[in-house]
Design a protein around this motif. Structure first.
Motif, PDB file in Angstrom:
ATOM      1  N   UNK A  69      15.865  -0.779   2.531  1.00 29.79           N
ATOM      2  CA  UNK A  69      14.575  -1.266   2.004  1.00 29.79           C
ATOM      3  C   UNK A  69      14.010  -0.251   1.003  1.00 29.79           C
ATOM      4  N   UNK A  70      13.600  -0.763  -0.149  1.00 26.60           N
ATOM      5  CA  UNK A  70      13.085   0.116  -1.206  1.00 26.60           C
ATOM      6  C   UNK A  70      11.568   0.051  -1.341  1.00 26.60           C
ATOM      7  N   UNK A  71      10.991  -1.018  -0.825  1.00 26.68           N
ATOM      8  CA  UNK A  71       9.545  -1.160  -0.998  1.00 26.68           C
ATOM      9  C   UNK A  71       8.865  -1.832   0.180  1.00 26.68           C
ATOM     10  N   UNK A  72       7.646  -1.344   0.481  1.00 21.11           N
ATOM     11  CA  UNK A  72       6.793  -2.009   1.480  1.00 21.11           C
ATOM     12  C   UNK A  72       5.615  -2.573   0.702  1.00 21.11           C
ATOM     13  N   UNK A  73       5.487  -3.894   0.721  1.00 27.67           N
ATOM     14  CA  UNK A  73       4.390  -4.516  -0.041  1.00 27.67           C
ATOM     15  C   UNK A  73       3.324  -4.993   0.926  1.00 27.67           C
ATOM     16  N   UNK A  74       2.132  -4.463   0.750  1.00 30.84           N
ATOM     17  CA  UNK A  74       1.013  -4.869   1.612  1.00 30.84           C
ATOM     18  C   UNK A  74       0.295  -6.042   0.956  1.00 30.84           C
ATOM     19  N   UNK A  75       0.040  -7.090   1.748  1.00 29.94           N
ATOM     20  CA  UNK A  75      -0.729  -8.231   1.213  1.00 29.94           C
ATOM     21  C   UNK A  75      -2.221  -7.980   1.452  1.00 29.94           C
ATOM     22  N   UNK A  76      -2.647  -6.756   1.344  1.00 29.94           N
ATOM     23  CA  UNK A  76      -4.038  -6.388   1.631  1.00 29.94           C
ATOM     24  C   UNK A  76      -4.374  -5.103   0.884  1.00 29.94           C
ATOM     25  N   UNK A  77      -5.650  -4.710   0.987  1.00 26.36           N
ATOM     26  CA  UNK A  77      -6.110  -3.505   0.278  1.00 26.36           C
ATOM     27  C   UNK A  77      -5.914  -2.252   1.142  1.00 26.36           C
ATOM     28  N   UNK A  78      -6.307  -2.350   2.421  1.00 23.91           N
ATOM     29  CA  UNK A  78      -6.230  -1.190   3.322  1.00 23.91           C
ATOM     30  C   UNK A  78      -4.781  -0.844   3.642  1.00 23.91           C
ATOM     31  N   UNK A  79      -4.493   0.443   3.822  1.00 23.38           N
ATOM     32  CA  UNK A  79      -3.106   0.870   4.092  1.00 23.38           C
ATOM     33  C   UNK A  79      -3.043   1.886   5.234  1.00 23.38           C
ATOM     34  N   UNK A  80      -4.095   1.889   6.074  1.00 26.29           N
ATOM     35  CA  UNK A  80      -4.147   2.835   7.191  1.00 26.29           C
ATOM     36  C   UNK A  80      -3.069   2.567   8.244  1.00 26.29           C
ATOM     37  N   UNK A  81      -2.425   1.386   8.171  1.00 23.45           N
ATOM     38  CA  UNK A  81      -1.392   1.038   9.152  1.00 23.45           C
ATOM     39  C   UNK A  81       0.015   1.463   8.728  1.00 23.45           C
TER      40      UNK A  81
END
Ligand code: NAI
Length: 329
Positions: A69-81
Motif C-alpha cells: 500500500x502506497x497511500x492512505x486516503x482519509x474521507x475526512x478532515x481530521x487525522x487523529x486516528x
C-alpha cells in the motif's frame, strides 16, 4: 489505481460511484473497518480509503506496507486516528479532505443549539401524542448572548458568522487570530476568559495532545452556571466523566454532542436490536438536557460531493506522482 474503501455505507457508494465515472480508478467497497485483522482485504490494491473511526495504528500500517500500500486516503478532515510517524517510516502517504463544506458542520452545531434550547425534539414528540402543553419547553434568546468559539479554522469561522447573524456576542480562542473575523466583530480572548464569559461554548479545534480533555473538571468550574457546551469536533476534547459530573451538579445546563470519545464501536451502526454495553453513553443519554447525534455534522449533499471529488483527485495525484496538496505531514 486499485483502492480498497473501508467503513463504507450506502451513501459512500452512491457519491463515489456518481463521481468516479470521470476517473479511472478501480474501487472496492468494504463495509468493515480497517484494522490489522482486515488489512488482507486490501491485497492487490495500491491504496486504502478510510473514515473517522478506522483505527490505523502502527501494526496496521506495517501490515499495509507489507502488501504494497502506497497511500492512505482519509474521507475526512481530521487525522487523529492515523499514526503519522509509522506511515512516514513506511513511506506511505497520508492524504485527507481538508475542507469540505465547513458550513455543513457549522450548521449542525447550530441545529444542536437550537434543538437543545427550544426543545423542538420534545415538542415534536408531545404534539404527536396530542399533548399540546408547552410546560417546561421554555428556551432563551440567542440575541445578545455570549457565544465562545474554541478554534476559528474553517468550521469555527463559518459558525462564528452564523452566530453573529443571530446578534450574539461572539468571542473566540485560537492559537492564531483571524483578522476577517475580528473585522466582523469577533473578539479574541484567552481560553479562561472564554470559559468565564460564554453562555454557549462550541468546540471547533482539532484533537491534539494540547486540546485533549480541554473540557475537564477544572475548566468546568470556570464556566457560568447552566452553560451550554457543543462539541461537533472530536469526542476526546471533552472528559466525559467530568462533564457528567457537571451535568449532575447543573453547572452544565445543556450538552450537545455530535462526537463521543468511545464512538468507534457505536456510531454509524444500527444497534437498535443490541444491548448497549457502553455505560457512559447510556448515562449521558439519561439526562433530559443532553442531545447526541452520531457524527453527522458533515452529512450534507454538498459535503458528500466534495469529499468524493477531493478524495478521487487525491488518488489521481498519488497515482501520477503529482504534488500532493492534501498530504498530511
Ligand atoms: P481547521 O484546521 O480549518 O481549523 C482548526 C482550528 O483550530 C485552526 O484555526 C487552529 O489554529 C485551531 N487550533 C489548533 N490548536 C488549537 C488549540 N490548542 N486551541 C484552540 N484552537 C486551536 O479545521 P476545521 O475544518 O475547522 O475542522 C475542525 C475540526 O472539526 C476537525 O479537526 C475535526 O475534528 C472536526 N470535524 C468534524 C466533523 C463532523 O462531522 N462532526 C466533520 C469535519 C471536521
Amino acid at each position: 489505481m486499485r483502492v480498497a474503501f473501508f467503513s463504507t455505507k450506502s451513501y459512500d457508494k452512491e457519491y463515489f460511484k456518481k463521481h468516479s465515472r470521470r476517473y479511472k480508478h478501480d474501487i472496492i467497497f468494504y463495509e468493515t473497518s480497517l484494522s490489522e485483522k482486515t488489512v488482507n482485504l486490501a491485497e492487490g490494491c495500491e491504496a486504502v480509503c478510510v473514515f473517522v473511526n478506522d483505527h490505523i495504528d502502527e501494526n496496521t500500517i506495517t501490515a499495509l506496507s507489507k502488501i504494497g500500500i502506497k497511500g492512505i486516503l482519509l474521507r475526512c478532515a481530521g487525522y487523529n486516528n492515523v499514526n503519522l510517524e509509522a506511515a512516514k517510516k513506511q513511506g506511505i502517504k497520508v492524504l485527507r479532505v481538508p475542507a469540505y463544506s465547513p458550513e455543513s458542520v457549522a450548521e449542525h452545531s447550530l441545529a444542536l443549539i437550537m434543538t437543545l434550547n427550544r426543545k423542538t425534539h420534545k415538542a415534536f414528540n408531545r404534539v404527536r401524542e396530542n399533548n399540546f402543553s408547552i410546560e417546561h419547553l421554555v428556551g432563551f434568546n440567542l440575541f445578545e448572548k455570549t457565544v465562545g468559539v474554541v478554534g476559528t479554522g474553517l468550521i469555527g469561522q463559518a459558525f462564528a458568522k452564523i452566530m453573529l447573524g443571530f446578534g450574539s456576542k461572539v468571542i473566540a480562542f485560537d492559537v492564531y487570530e483571524n483578522e476577517e473575523l475580528k473585522k466582523k466583530g469577533v473578539r479574541y480572548v484567552s481560553l479562561d476568559e472564554l470559559f468565564q464569559q460564554s453562555d454557549i461554548i462550541s468546540l471547533h479545534c482539532p484533537l491534539t495532545p494540547e486540546t485533549k480533555y480541554v473540557i475537564n473538571k477544572d475548566n468546568l468550574q470556570k464556566m457560568k452556571d447552566g452553560v451550554m457546551i457543543i462539541n461537533t469536533s472530536r469526542g476526546a476534547l471533552i472528559n466525559t466523566k467530568d462533564v457528567i459530573g457537571g451535568l449532575k451538579s447543573q453547572k452544565v445546563g445543556y450538552l450537545g454532542l455530535d462526537v463521543y470519545e468511545q464512538e468507534q464501536d457505536i456510531f454509524f451502526r444500527d444497534l437498535s436490536e443490541s444491548v448497549l454495553k457502553d455505560e457512559t453513553i447510556s448515562r449521558l443519554m439519561s439526562f433530559p438536557n443532553v442531545l447526541i447525534t452520531s457524527h453527522q455534522g458533515f452529512f450534507t449533499r454538498e459535503a458528500l460531493d466534495q469529499i468524493a471529488t477531493v478524495t478521487l483527485n487525491n488518488l489521481t495525484a498519488l497515482q501520477k506522482k503529482e504534488e500532493l496538496v492534501n498530504e498530511v505531514i
